[in-house]
Write a protein that holds these residues in place. Structure first.
Motif, PDB file in Angstrom:
ATOM      1  N   ALA A   1      -5.987   1.530   3.501  1.00 41.16           N
ATOM      2  CA  ALA A   1      -5.111   0.476   4.030  1.00 41.16           C
ATOM      3  C   ALA A   1      -4.128   1.056   5.041  1.00 41.16           C
ATOM      4  CB  ALA A   1      -4.365  -0.203   2.885  1.00 41.16           C
ATOM      5  N   LEU A   2      -3.614   2.236   4.744  1.00 45.51           N
ATOM      6  CA  LEU A   2      -2.630   2.864   5.621  1.00 45.51           C
ATOM      7  C   LEU A   2      -3.203   3.179   6.996  1.00 45.51           C
ATOM      8  CD1 LEU A   2       0.043   4.329   6.263  1.00 45.51           C
ATOM      9  CD2 LEU A   2      -0.854   6.324   5.053  1.00 45.51           C
ATOM     10  N   ILE A   3      -4.427   3.665   7.055  1.00 47.73           N
ATOM     11  CA  ILE A   3      -4.981   4.077   8.353  1.00 47.73           C
ATOM     12  C   ILE A   3      -5.569   2.907   9.135  1.00 47.73           C
ATOM     13  CG2 ILE A   3      -5.476   6.366   7.412  1.00 47.73           C
ATOM     14  CD1 ILE A   3      -8.467   5.603   7.520  1.00 47.73           C
ATOM     15  N   GLY A   4      -5.556   1.707   8.532  1.00 48.96           N
ATOM     16  CA  GLY A   4      -6.023   0.538   9.264  1.00 48.96           C
ATOM     17  C   GLY A   4      -7.522   0.343   9.224  1.00 48.96           C
TER      18      GLY A   4
ATOM     19  N   PHE B   1       0.818  -1.223   0.000  1.00 50.84           N
ATOM     20  CA  PHE B   1       0.000   0.000   0.000  1.00 50.84           C
ATOM     21  C   PHE B   1       0.845   1.263   0.000  1.00 50.84           C
ATOM     22  CE2 PHE B   1      -0.353  -1.061   4.681  1.00 50.84           C
ATOM     23  CZ  PHE B   1       0.255   0.076   5.207  1.00 50.84           C
ATOM     24  N   LYS B   2       2.072   1.206   0.531  1.00 53.13           N
ATOM     25  CA  LYS B   2       2.898   2.411   0.492  1.00 53.13           C
ATOM     26  C   LYS B   2       3.517   2.606  -0.886  1.00 53.13           C
ATOM     27  CE  LYS B   2       3.078   4.788   3.273  1.00 53.13           C
ATOM     28  NZ  LYS B   2       3.876   4.885   4.471  1.00 53.13           N
ATOM     29  N   ALA B   3       3.915   1.511  -1.547  1.00 57.54           N
ATOM     30  CA  ALA B   3       4.358   1.631  -2.934  1.00 57.54           C
ATOM     31  C   ALA B   3       3.217   2.173  -3.792  1.00 57.54           C
ATOM     32  CB  ALA B   3       4.826   0.281  -3.463  1.00 57.54           C
ATOM     33  N   LEU B   4       2.006   1.715  -3.535  1.00 55.75           N
ATOM     34  CA  LEU B   4       0.822   2.227  -4.242  1.00 55.75           C
ATOM     35  C   LEU B   4       0.662   3.725  -4.034  1.00 55.75           C
ATOM     36  CD1 LEU B   4      -1.911   2.028  -5.695  1.00 55.75           C
ATOM     37  CD2 LEU B   4      -2.911   1.225  -3.550  1.00 55.75           C
TER      38      LEU B   4
ATOM     39  N   THR C   1      -2.058   9.391  11.926  1.00 58.52           N
ATOM     40  CA  THR C   1      -1.936   8.814  10.583  1.00 58.52           C
ATOM     41  C   THR C   1      -3.181   9.087   9.761  1.00 58.52           C
ATOM     42  OG1 THR C   1      -0.501   7.063  11.426  1.00 58.52           O
ATOM     43  CG2 THR C   1      -1.529   6.697   9.286  1.00 58.52           C
ATOM     44  N   ALA C   2      -4.353   8.851  10.352  1.00 58.82           N
ATOM     45  CA  ALA C   2      -5.606   9.080   9.631  1.00 58.82           C
ATOM     46  C   ALA C   2      -5.755  10.547   9.244  1.00 58.82           C
ATOM     47  CB  ALA C   2      -6.784   8.629  10.487  1.00 58.82           C
TER      48      ALA C   2
END
Length: 673
Positions: free
Chosen positions: A393-396, A349-352, A435-436
């Protein structure tokens, strides 16, 4: 083809591609350079898949491939350790690298260094594979230094820009600090164990658990010293506080390498290394606490910095720092498999997110300031939806990949009883809101709200060394009246392919990877650290875990972060400006990145320059030139000036000197008689 040949094929295929594009790119041309390098990485990925399936069938390998040097009883070898930990990392590295290679065709299309860039990223892939496949510390160090070297080349890829040269020099020097500790740790391992082979060191580690490290003037446990020294290397490579300062600056490189190096591979090398060294770390609670606290500081305080960033790549860069902190916290809690699980989900998800940011940058004609964007949703639907998936995805968000790994980290820290676990739990929970907030601040400013492009309201963020970042190679920003558009398929295809695992892989992999004994003997956990056992007892399936999260604090903090970002930046954009003015001292602190860069420039760089100047003035000018070189010449000149008066050329002077000499000699002779 035998499995041993397949093992060799994985790293050597990208190396062949790097050599072809690097040395013969001028003759191959652009098209064949990217065809060969992409084909070689695809071969490496295919071989990695075959090896992964073979490992799942129960086949592992640990042995030498080549003996490089023998010194006394110590052999320095190139060897492979193929187990489930290695196979997982190989899949992550090769799959993300393949996506980045394809994406690069579109992103670097107009760049003069096209072939050179493909050579570098293939060489990086080779280096990272050698690191993760190593079965000994020497090869680990080779891969460790090789990825650092190629990172230096890639960060400074646009070497005509002073900012890029500053960034790659900074990355190189900061990593040298970490690598010095790493090398000392490896040296201590060789000194104590007499070998650099993983298996031999791990097998004998428990016999040295009560030993004191042979460090003069210090009484430190041997295992604590080894683990902390090795982790100092990880602090540099994985950008942990206080050696984190290089990673945001590294955004000076082209966006594809931001995805490859600073999201999915190089920065995760330190996480992989600590997980691989779990038999050593499990013998030192002090080292584990140290790892956990460093990770907690990084996770929370680097997240704060993401809130005020206006460069789209820098927001994601600080997000990477924060997520690396989460992985490090999991390592400190002895939840090594959870850390690797988050490493894997984060890689996708970070590469995305990085590649989506690159797509936006291309559409904005290389304007990276999110304050100049807005309303891109209707112009870039594929980039919009994939960015949304990556952000969720990053924020869970439950059922997305990041949820399973991130929530598992929070639960693992809550169950840990090591010193520092209380602070770490607070940091990772508070980090959920942070993060969110910064993730959706960027998302809303880029894709929603009113359109702000075509006016160039803002230049690059003050203090970020980006004033002329793109002017050397690209025109900057959209012209008045010009509209952005979706990027070509070679850019959007990798986005779609990365979005799929960003949604699914966490749901699919959590049960076997964390609770099914997936890693087996690759990761060792002491019975004194029962965190994973307790997590297993609480786990009742991926779906049940997602449903249970509806009643937990992290999910509601994430929702609060998204809602706050929507309110502040879509409904009431005047409020953030008012808060900034009201709490100007906090904004200045964050804007100056806690003054780490200024302190480093003043204390370390300034101190080095001051010491050099002092040594030059007093050592070189006064002592060497003034006293030794020029002083000896002056002394000889003075003596010769006196002596030359005796060389008059008159015979009677010489005769008189001879008479005086004879008189003196006779007087001395008679005196002693």
């Amino acid at each position: 083809m035998s499995m041993q040949s397949l093992y060799l094929l994985v790293p050597l295929a990208p190396l062949f591609g790097a050599i072809a594009a690097g040395l013969f790119g001028k003759w191959l041309g652009r098209t064949w350079s990217h065809r060969i390098t992409i084909a070689m990485v695809a071969v490496s990925f295919g071989a990695s898949v075959a090896i992964f399936n073979d490992v799942l069938a129960g086949n592992t390998f640990n042995g030498p491939v080549y003996t490089w040097l023998t010194s006394g009883d110590t052999s320095f070898q190139v060897g492979f350790l193929i187990d489930k930990l290695t196979a997982t990392m190989m899949l992550v590295v090769t799959s993300v690298s393949l996506m980045v290679h394809i994406y690069t065709i579109g992103y670097m299309e107009e760049d003069a260094g096209y072939q050179r860039f493909f050579s570098y990223i293939s060489l990086f892939t080779f280096s990272m594979l050698m690191l993760v496949m190593a079965n000994n510390f020497m090869q680990l160090f080779f891969g460790w230094e090789a990825v650092g070297l190629v990172s230096y080349l890639l960060i400074g890829f646009w070497y005509t820009r002073p900012t890029a040269i500053y960034a790659n020099l900074k990355a190189f020097l900061v990593n040298r600090v970490g690598d010095f500790g790493f090398l000392l740790g490896i040296g201590l391992v060789l000194m104590v164990f007499g070998t650099l082979d993983y298996a031999a060191v791990f097998a004998n580690a428990s016999a040295h658990v009560d030993d004191i490290a042979p460090i003069p003037g210090m009484t430190v446990s041997l295992m604590t010293a080894i683990c902390i020294l090795l982790f100092i290397g990880a602090m540099g490579k994985s950008a942990q506080f206080p050696l984190h300062v290089w990673l945001p600056e590294s955004m000076e490189g082209p966006t594809p390498i931001s995805a490859l190096i600073h999201a999915a591979t190089m920065v995760t090398a330190g996480i992989f290394m600590v997980a691989r060294m779990s038999p050593l770390y499990e013998l030192s609670d002090t080292a584990l606490s140290f790892v956990m606290i460093i990770g907690a500081i990084t996770a929370l305080f680097m997240g704060f910095l993401g809130i005020i960033q206006n460069d789209i790549k820098r927001v994601i860069a600080y997000s990477t720092l924060s997520q690396l902190g989460y992985m490090t916290v999991a390592l400190g809690a002895s939840a090594y498999s959870v850390a690797i699980f988050h490493l894997m989900t984060h890689a996708f998800f970070k590469a995305l997110l990085f590649l989506a940011a690159g797509s936006v940058i291309m559409a904005m004609h290389h304007d990276q300031d999110i304050r100049n964007m807005g309303g891109l949703k209707k112009y870039m639907p594929i980039t919009w939806i994939t960015s949304l998936i990556g952000s969720l995805a990053l924020i869970g968000t439950p059922f997305f990949s990041g949820f399973y790994s991130k929530d598992s980290i929070i639960e693992a820290v809550a169950l840990s009883n090591l010193p520092g676990s209380g602070f770490a739990y607070f940091a990772v929970v508070a980090g959920v809101f942070v993060t969110a907030f910064y993730s959706f601040r960027m998302y809303f400013l880029v894709f929603h709200g009113k359109e702000r492009f075509g006016h160039a309201h803002h230049k690059a963020h003050d203090g970020d060394h980006e004033d002329e970042e793109v002017s050397a190679d690209h025109h900057h920003g959209l012209a008045p009246g010009q509209k952005p558009h979706e990027t070509p398929w070679v850019v959007t295809l990798p986005l779609v392919l990365l979005a799929i695992p960003s949604v699914l892989i966490g749901y699919i992999a959590i049960e076997p990877m964390l609770y099914g004994g997936y890693f087996g003997d690759a990761i060792f956990i002491s019975e004194h650290h029962p965190v994973m056992h307790e997590l297993h007892e609480e786990f009742h399936g991926a779906a049940a875990m997602a449903l249970h999260s509806l009643t937990t604090l992290p999910l509601w903090l994430a929702i609060a972060g998204v809602a706050s970002a929507a309110f502040f930046y879509l409904k009431r954009p005047d409020i953030p400006a008012a808060i900034q003015k009201r709490f100007q001292f906090i904004y200045v602190l964050l804007d100056n990145k806690y003054y780490f860069d200024r302190f480093n420039d003043w204390f370390f760089a300034g101190g080095a320059r001051g010491a050099s100047s002092f040594l030059w003035r007093n050592g070189d000018v006064k002592l060497i030139d003034g006293l030794i070189v020029n002083g000896s010449a002056k002394m000889i000149g003075m003596l010769s000036g006196v002596v030359r008066h005796l060389q008059s050329g008159y015979i009677y002077h010489y005769a008189f000197s001879m008479i005086i000499g004879v008189f003196v000699l006779l007087s001395v002779r008679n005196w002693f008689e």
